[in-house]
Design a protein around this motif. Structure first.
Motif, PDB file in Angstrom:
ATOM      1  N   HIS A  64       0.837  -1.207   0.000  1.00  0.00           N
ATOM      2  CA  HIS A  64       0.000   0.000   0.000  1.00  0.00           C
ATOM      3  C   HIS A  64       0.874   1.261   0.000  1.00  0.00           C
ATOM      4  O   HIS A  64       0.729   2.155   0.846  1.00  0.00           O
ATOM      5  CB  HIS A  64      -0.964  -0.016   1.185  1.00  0.00           C
ATOM      6  CG  HIS A  64      -1.921  -1.173   1.135  1.00  0.00           C
ATOM      7  ND1 HIS A  64      -3.022  -1.178   0.312  1.00  0.00           N
ATOM      8  CD2 HIS A  64      -1.909  -2.379   1.763  1.00  0.00           C
ATOM      9  CE1 HIS A  64      -3.667  -2.332   0.452  1.00  0.00           C
ATOM     10  NE2 HIS A  64      -3.010  -3.075   1.312  1.00  0.00           N
ATOM     11  N   CYS A  65       1.781   1.289  -0.976  1.00  0.00           N
ATOM     12  CA  CYS A  65       2.810   2.327  -1.052  1.00  0.00           C
ATOM     13  C   CYS A  65       2.215   3.734  -1.173  1.00  0.00           C
ATOM     14  O   CYS A  65       1.130   3.924  -1.723  1.00  0.00           O
ATOM     15  CB  CYS A  65       3.717   2.078  -2.247  1.00  0.00           C
ATOM     16  SG  CYS A  65       4.463   0.439  -2.285  1.00  0.00           S
ATOM     17  N   GLU A  66       2.970   4.696  -0.685  1.00  0.00           N
ATOM     18  CA  GLU A  66       2.582   6.089  -0.868  1.00  0.00           C
ATOM     19  C   GLU A  66       2.766   6.528  -2.316  1.00  0.00           C
ATOM     20  O   GLU A  66       2.049   7.397  -2.807  1.00  0.00           O
ATOM     21  CB  GLU A  66       3.407   6.995   0.054  1.00  0.00           C
ATOM     22  CG  GLU A  66       2.949   6.993   1.492  1.00  0.00           C
ATOM     23  CD  GLU A  66       1.508   7.462   1.638  1.00  0.00           C
ATOM     24  OE1 GLU A  66       1.240   8.661   1.417  1.00  0.00           O
ATOM     25  OE2 GLU A  66       0.645   6.617   1.955  1.00  0.00           O
ATOM     26  N   HIS A  67       3.734   5.935  -2.997  1.00  0.00           N
ATOM     27  CA  HIS A  67       3.992   6.269  -4.405  1.00  0.00           C
ATOM     28  C   HIS A  67       4.006   4.971  -5.218  1.00  0.00           C
ATOM     29  O   HIS A  67       5.057   4.519  -5.669  1.00  0.00           O
ATOM     30  CB  HIS A  67       5.320   7.014  -4.538  1.00  0.00           C
ATOM     31  CG  HIS A  67       5.441   8.189  -3.611  1.00  0.00           C
ATOM     32  ND1 HIS A  67       4.698   9.335  -3.769  1.00  0.00           N
ATOM     33  CD2 HIS A  67       6.198   8.375  -2.493  1.00  0.00           C
ATOM     34  CE1 HIS A  67       4.997  10.190  -2.802  1.00  0.00           C
ATOM     35  NE2 HIS A  67       5.896   9.630  -2.018  1.00  0.00           N
ATOM     36  N   PRO A  68       2.839   4.366  -5.421  1.00  0.00           N
ATOM     37  CA  PRO A  68       2.773   3.031  -6.024  1.00  0.00           C
ATOM     38  C   PRO A  68       3.012   3.036  -7.537  1.00  0.00           C
ATOM     39  O   PRO A  68       2.293   3.716  -8.277  1.00  0.00           O
ATOM     40  CB  PRO A  68       1.346   2.574  -5.696  1.00  0.00           C
ATOM     41  CG  PRO A  68       0.582   3.821  -5.416  1.00  0.00           C
ATOM     42  CD  PRO A  68       1.535   4.863  -4.986  1.00  0.00           C
ATOM     43  N   PRO A  69       4.014   2.296  -8.011  1.00  0.00           N
ATOM     44  CA  PRO A  69       4.258   2.197  -9.453  1.00  0.00           C
ATOM     45  C   PRO A  69       3.084   1.579 -10.209  1.00  0.00           C
ATOM     46  O   PRO A  69       2.889   1.863 -11.393  1.00  0.00           O
ATOM     47  CB  PRO A  69       5.500   1.295  -9.544  1.00  0.00           C
ATOM     48  CG  PRO A  69       6.160   1.399  -8.208  1.00  0.00           C
ATOM     49  CD  PRO A  69       5.045   1.582  -7.234  1.00  0.00           C
ATOM     50  N   CYS A  70       2.298   0.739  -9.527  1.00  0.00           N
ATOM     51  CA  CYS A  70       1.173   0.073 -10.189  1.00  0.00           C
ATOM     52  C   CYS A  70       0.143   1.074 -10.700  1.00  0.00           C
ATOM     53  O   CYS A  70      -0.486   0.859 -11.745  1.00  0.00           O
ATOM     54  CB  CYS A  70       0.520  -0.928  -9.241  1.00  0.00           C
ATOM     55  SG  CYS A  70       0.037  -0.225  -7.646  1.00  0.00           S
ATOM     56  N   ILE A  71      -0.044   2.167  -9.975  1.00  0.00           N
ATOM     57  CA  ILE A  71      -1.019   3.174 -10.399  1.00  0.00           C
ATOM     58  C   ILE A  71      -0.535   3.888 -11.656  1.00  0.00           C
ATOM     59  O   ILE A  71      -1.324   4.203 -12.555  1.00  0.00           O
ATOM     60  CB  ILE A  71      -1.283   4.177  -9.264  1.00  0.00           C
ATOM     61  CG1 ILE A  71      -2.051   3.496  -8.127  1.00  0.00           C
ATOM     62  CG2 ILE A  71      -2.059   5.393  -9.769  1.00  0.00           C
ATOM     63  CD1 ILE A  71      -2.378   4.405  -6.959  1.00  0.00           C
ATOM     64  N   GLU A  72       0.767   4.123 -11.733  1.00  0.00           N
ATOM     65  CA  GLU A  72       1.329   4.848 -12.869  1.00  0.00           C
ATOM     66  C   GLU A  72       1.065   4.139 -14.191  1.00  0.00           C
ATOM     67  O   GLU A  72       0.896   4.785 -15.225  1.00  0.00           O
ATOM     68  CB  GLU A  72       2.839   5.024 -12.693  1.00  0.00           C
ATOM     69  CG  GLU A  72       3.242   5.888 -11.516  1.00  0.00           C
ATOM     70  CD  GLU A  72       4.749   5.986 -11.399  1.00  0.00           C
ATOM     71  OE1 GLU A  72       5.435   5.637 -12.381  1.00  0.00           O
ATOM     72  OE2 GLU A  72       5.237   6.408 -10.341  1.00  0.00           O
ATOM     73  N   VAL A  73       1.044   2.805 -14.158  1.00  0.00           N
ATOM     74  CA  VAL A  73       0.965   2.050 -15.415  1.00  0.00           C
ATOM     75  C   VAL A  73      -0.435   1.532 -15.726  1.00  0.00           C
ATOM     76  O   VAL A  73      -0.651   0.966 -16.793  1.00  0.00           O
ATOM     77  CB  VAL A  73       1.942   0.856 -15.394  1.00  0.00           C
ATOM     78  CG1 VAL A  73       3.365   1.324 -15.136  1.00  0.00           C
ATOM     79  CG2 VAL A  73       1.527  -0.169 -14.340  1.00  0.00           C
ATOM     80  N   CYS A  74      -1.382   1.716 -14.819  1.00  0.00           N
ATOM     81  CA  CYS A  74      -2.724   1.170 -15.031  1.00  0.00           C
ATOM     82  C   CYS A  74      -3.405   1.903 -16.184  1.00  0.00           C
ATOM     83  O   CYS A  74      -3.650   3.110 -16.113  1.00  0.00           O
ATOM     84  CB  CYS A  74      -3.552   1.285 -13.756  1.00  0.00           C
ATOM     85  SG  CYS A  74      -5.215   0.590 -13.925  1.00  0.00           S
TER      86      CYS A  74
END
Length: 244
Positions: A64-74
């Motif tokens: 549950h990162c503050e700066h999640p890479p997963c959101i960037e690529v969705c």
């Protein structure tokens, strides 16, 4: 808009006995299909020097990162950070199952469920949290290793645990630091098998990030400008006809 809370986990490695009750509770509570799991426990083997030896187990799940890479690529916007509690969630109605976020996660903490064709991961049992309850894994932890709460609240159990701790670790490196919201106490967690890897970006994902997204934005901008010009032209022509 700043998020209201910052929920996450504190895990006391010294108290984990590898009973796997957290895995079972999570599977039952969230109907996780076999053979998948949202929680893993890494056996670190024996630690210390004889005769002061101890077996060490390190549980982990989505950070549950503050700066999640997963959101960037969705590509569909299905992965998002809840503005109220800070948990990273997946809208499975919006998920298209492309799997780009799976590759982008530096902790390998999400997977593509082939039976449903969507990405799945730990949600922090957000449905329980919204009812004022603990996540299932925390509620069933026999050793009391797992804690959950709001890091923005200094009176919460997790904040108090961090304040008392003499050793606190996050699974980060100099190269990869998405500011994870799992903190570890009393364990030698900084091992190669646990530390985050650089996000893997596929060719398709690189094209999406570098070409498709800018092209879509440019297309929308041009379309808007075109409509604005046409609307302005209609106004001018209408005024001219009115004056005549």
């Amino acid at each position: 808009m700043a998020q209201k809370n910052r929920y996450g986990f504190v895990i006391d490695v010294a108290r984990c006995i590898d009973c796997r009750a957290c895995l079972v509770a999570c599977r039952v509570e969230n109907e996780v299909s076999l053979p998948h799991t949202r929680i893993w426990v890494k056996d670190q083997g024996l630690r210390g020097t004889f005769p002061d030896l101890a077996r060490e187990f390190v549980p982990y799940n989505c950070m549950h990162c503050e700066h999640p890479p997963c959101i960037e690529v969705c590509t569909s916007g299905a992965t998002f950070k809840d503005p109220d509690n800070g948990l990273v969630l997946v809208d499975q109605e919006a998920c298209i199952g492309c799997g780009l976020c799976v590759e982008a996660c530096p902790y390998d903490a999400r997977y593509l469920d082939p039976t449903r064709g969507v990405v799945d991961k730990c949600t922090g049992c957000v449905h329980r949290v919204e009812r004022g309850e603990e996540p299932a894994c925390v509620a069933t932890c026999l050793g009391g290793a797992r804690m959950f709460g709001d890091f923005n609240d200094p009176t919460s159990e997790v904040s108090q645990a961090l304040a008392r701790a003499t050793q606190v670790r996050q699974l980060v490196t100099d190269e990869v630091d998405p500011d994870p919201n799992i903190y570890y106490l009393n364990g030698d967690v900084m091992q190669t098998g646990l530390l985050p890897r650089p996000p893997r970006y596929t060719t398709a994902e690189t094209l999406w990030r570098g070409v498709a997204i800018p092209a879509v934005i440019a297309g929308i901008t041009l379309s808007f400008l075109g409509q604005a010009v046409a609307f302005t032209k209609q106004l001018i022509e209408g005024e001219q006809e009115f004056e005549e």
